[in-house]
Design a protein around this motif. Structure first.
Motif, PDB file in Angstrom:
ATOM      1  N   LEU A 171       0.834  -1.206   0.000  1.00 15.52           N
ATOM      2  CA  LEU A 171       0.000   0.000   0.000  1.00 15.52           C
ATOM      3  C   LEU A 171       0.869   1.256   0.000  1.00 15.52           C
ATOM      4  CD1 LEU A 171      -2.689   1.473   0.247  1.00 15.52           C
ATOM      5  CD2 LEU A 171      -2.675   0.988   2.702  1.00 15.52           C
ATOM      6  N   ILE A 172       1.895   1.286   0.856  1.00 11.02           N
ATOM      7  CA  ILE A 172       2.791   2.445   0.936  1.00 11.02           C
ATOM      8  C   ILE A 172       3.529   2.638  -0.383  1.00 11.02           C
ATOM      9  CG2 ILE A 172       4.851   3.380   2.071  1.00 11.02           C
ATOM     10  CD1 ILE A 172       3.891   1.934   4.633  1.00 11.02           C
ATOM     11  N   LYS A 173       3.976   1.536  -0.964  1.00  6.14           N
ATOM     12  CA  LYS A 173       4.698   1.617  -2.232  1.00  6.14           C
ATOM     13  C   LYS A 173       3.800   2.184  -3.329  1.00  6.14           C
ATOM     14  CE  LYS A 173       8.040  -0.992  -4.933  1.00  6.14           C
ATOM     15  NZ  LYS A 173       8.762  -2.275  -5.065  1.00  6.14           N
ATOM     16  N   ASN A 174       2.545   1.783  -3.326  1.00  6.38           N
ATOM     17  CA  ASN A 174       1.590   2.279  -4.323  1.00  6.38           C
ATOM     18  C   ASN A 174       1.321   3.781  -4.132  1.00  6.38           C
ATOM     19  OD1 ASN A 174      -0.343   1.835  -6.504  1.00  6.38           O
ATOM     20  ND2 ASN A 174      -1.919   2.173  -4.942  1.00  6.38           N
ATOM     21  N   ILE A 175       1.152   4.174  -2.856  1.00  7.35           N
ATOM     22  CA  ILE A 175       0.929   5.591  -2.545  1.00  7.35           C
ATOM     23  C   ILE A 175       2.133   6.428  -2.972  1.00  7.35           C
ATOM     24  CG2 ILE A 175       0.681   7.243  -0.642  1.00  7.35           C
ATOM     25  CD1 ILE A 175      -0.931   5.030   0.815  1.00  7.35           C
ATOM     26  N   GLY A 176       3.335   5.838  -2.824  1.00  7.09           N
ATOM     27  CA  GLY A 176       4.565   6.553  -3.136  1.00  7.09           C
ATOM     28  C   GLY A 176       4.757   6.869  -4.610  1.00  7.09           C
ATOM     29  N   LYS A 177       3.902   6.306  -5.472  1.00  7.53           N
ATOM     30  CA  LYS A 177       4.002   6.633  -6.903  1.00  7.53           C
ATOM     31  C   LYS A 177       3.635   8.088  -7.171  1.00  7.53           C
ATOM     32  CE  LYS A 177       2.906   1.896  -8.362  1.00  7.53           C
ATOM     33  NZ  LYS A 177       1.888   1.028  -9.008  1.00  7.53           N
ATOM     34  N   ASP A 178       2.787   8.655  -6.299  1.00 12.25           N
ATOM     35  CA  ASP A 178       2.294  10.019  -6.516  1.00 12.25           C
ATOM     36  C   ASP A 178       2.756  11.007  -5.451  1.00 12.25           C
ATOM     37  OD1 ASP A 178       0.676   9.172  -8.748  1.00 12.25           O
ATOM     38  OD2 ASP A 178      -0.692   8.302  -7.293  1.00 12.25           O
ATOM     39  N   LYS A 179       3.355  10.505  -4.357  1.00 12.07           N
ATOM     40  CA  LYS A 179       3.679  11.392  -3.246  1.00 12.07           C
ATOM     41  C   LYS A 179       5.096  11.139  -2.741  1.00 12.07           C
ATOM     42  CE  LYS A 179      -1.158  11.494  -1.816  1.00 12.07           C
ATOM     43  NZ  LYS A 179      -1.389  12.795  -2.445  1.00 12.07           N
ATOM     44  N   THR A 180       5.632  12.107  -2.024  1.00 11.81           N
ATOM     45  CA  THR A 180       6.897  11.917  -1.322  1.00 11.81           C
ATOM     46  C   THR A 180       6.610  11.192  -0.016  1.00 11.81           C
ATOM     47  OG1 THR A 180       7.747  13.969  -2.245  1.00 11.81           O
ATOM     48  CG2 THR A 180       8.885  13.093  -0.317  1.00 11.81           C
ATOM     49  N   VAL A 181       7.374  10.124   0.264  1.00 13.05           N
ATOM     50  CA  VAL A 181       7.166   9.346   1.489  1.00 13.05           C
ATOM     51  C   VAL A 181       8.468   9.301   2.276  1.00 13.05           C
ATOM     52  CG1 VAL A 181       6.501   7.122   2.476  1.00 13.05           C
ATOM     53  CG2 VAL A 181       5.407   7.917   0.367  1.00 13.05           C
TER      54      VAL A 181
END
Length: 298
Positions: A171-181
């Motif tokens: 989930l975090i990896k997927n979110i990281g496609k569009d955002k800085t994590v």
């Protein structure tokens, strides 16, 4: 620049938690923030989220000063603290509606983050009825409600079982496609699976900061895991030539790191014969992040 930290220092009384820390994170990076307990990870994250102030230095998130533009910083980040604070008696949607009111955003966004974080099957339940993994999803959904550009996650997978850990990691990896994590964790496999880059802190100071692949490319030392038939004392291990670092895995089992171009396994056989022990097993290993972490922080 999503995050910029310059010469940041923080004191708790006479104890210095951060010592002139500096780094920057570009938009779209997923950066793992590693360090032993007490190294200063949570302190830095609390400063970036405006929860506490630094004593010296400056920090900017999305161009906003964390000390003088706190409201702007808070509006542009999503934060999941290590101990995820939730109202267990509220239903999932009810809790997200409450937070949507706080952020003054449209309720239509709630269904979007429920789908994004995979909460749909459990969204009709009270938070107190959810597993730890789904509670973390609620925390992530809350952090994403206002569609922030930067996500700051402090130990996001603590206490999860292997299946839950894998789900949150994806989930975090997927979110990281569009955002800085920017995430803090003790789980090295998590960093290897998710992050583009690693920052390692020790005693409040940055001791490593590089792309994950570059860190592996720079670390060409030989790692040999060896088990003897008798306990070998540390004073004997230290005598090994070209030994860079060592770690006693368990009793008679050692992880030895050599800085040498030649194969050190024959040297180990000679060493064992010299001190009167036998080698039960020996394995030449590639360096992993856990090995590098121990080298940098012990």
């Amino acid at each position: 620049m999503s995050i910029k930290v310059e010469n940041l220092s923080k004191f708790y009384g006479t104890q210095q938690a951060l010592k002139n820390v500096s780094f920057s994170i570009e938009k779209g990076e997923i950066v793992g923030f590693l360090g032993p307990n007490g190294a200063g990870k949570s302190t830095l994250m609390k400063i970036l989220t405006t929860y506490i102030d630094a004593n010296e230095g400056t920090a900017f998130v999305n161009g906003f000063d964390v000390k003088t533009q706190q409201k702007n910083v808070q509006q542009s980040i999503g934060y999941l603290p290590e101990h995820n604070p939730l109202y267990l008696d509220l239903y999932v949607k009810e809790y997200l509606e409450f937070n949507a009111d706080v952020y003054k955003i449209s309720k239509s966004r709630i269904e979007e983050v429920i789908q994004l974080t995979g909460l749909t099957p459990e969204s009709h339940k009270k938070i107190g009825q959810l597993s730890k993994g789904y509670r973390q999803r609620v925390g992530l959904a809350t952090a994403l409600l206002h569609n922030p550009e930067v996500l700051i996650l402090d130990e996001p997978t603590t206490g999860l079982d292997p299946n839950q850990l894998s789900e949150i990691r994806d989930l975090i990896k997927n979110i990281g496609k569009d955002k800085t994590v920017f995430l803090s964790t003790h789980i090295m496999q998590e960093v290897e699976a998710i992050c583009d880059r690693v920052i390692i802190i020790k005693h409040g100071e940055i001791v490593a900061d590089n792309k994950l692949q570059q860190i592996f490319n720079e670390e060409n030392d030989q790692v040999i895991e060896v088990e003897f038939d008798f306990k070998v004392e540390e004073e004997f291990i230290k005598r090994l030539q070209n030994l860079k670092s060592y770690h006693n895995i368990h009793d008679m089992q050692w992880e030895l790191i050599f800085n040498s171009d030649k194969d050190m396994r024959p040297v180990l056989f000679d060493f064992a014969q010299e001190i009167g022990v036998k080698i039960l097993s020996m394995q030449l290993k590639n360096k992993n992040l856990e090995t590098i972490f121990r080298e940098k922080t012990l």
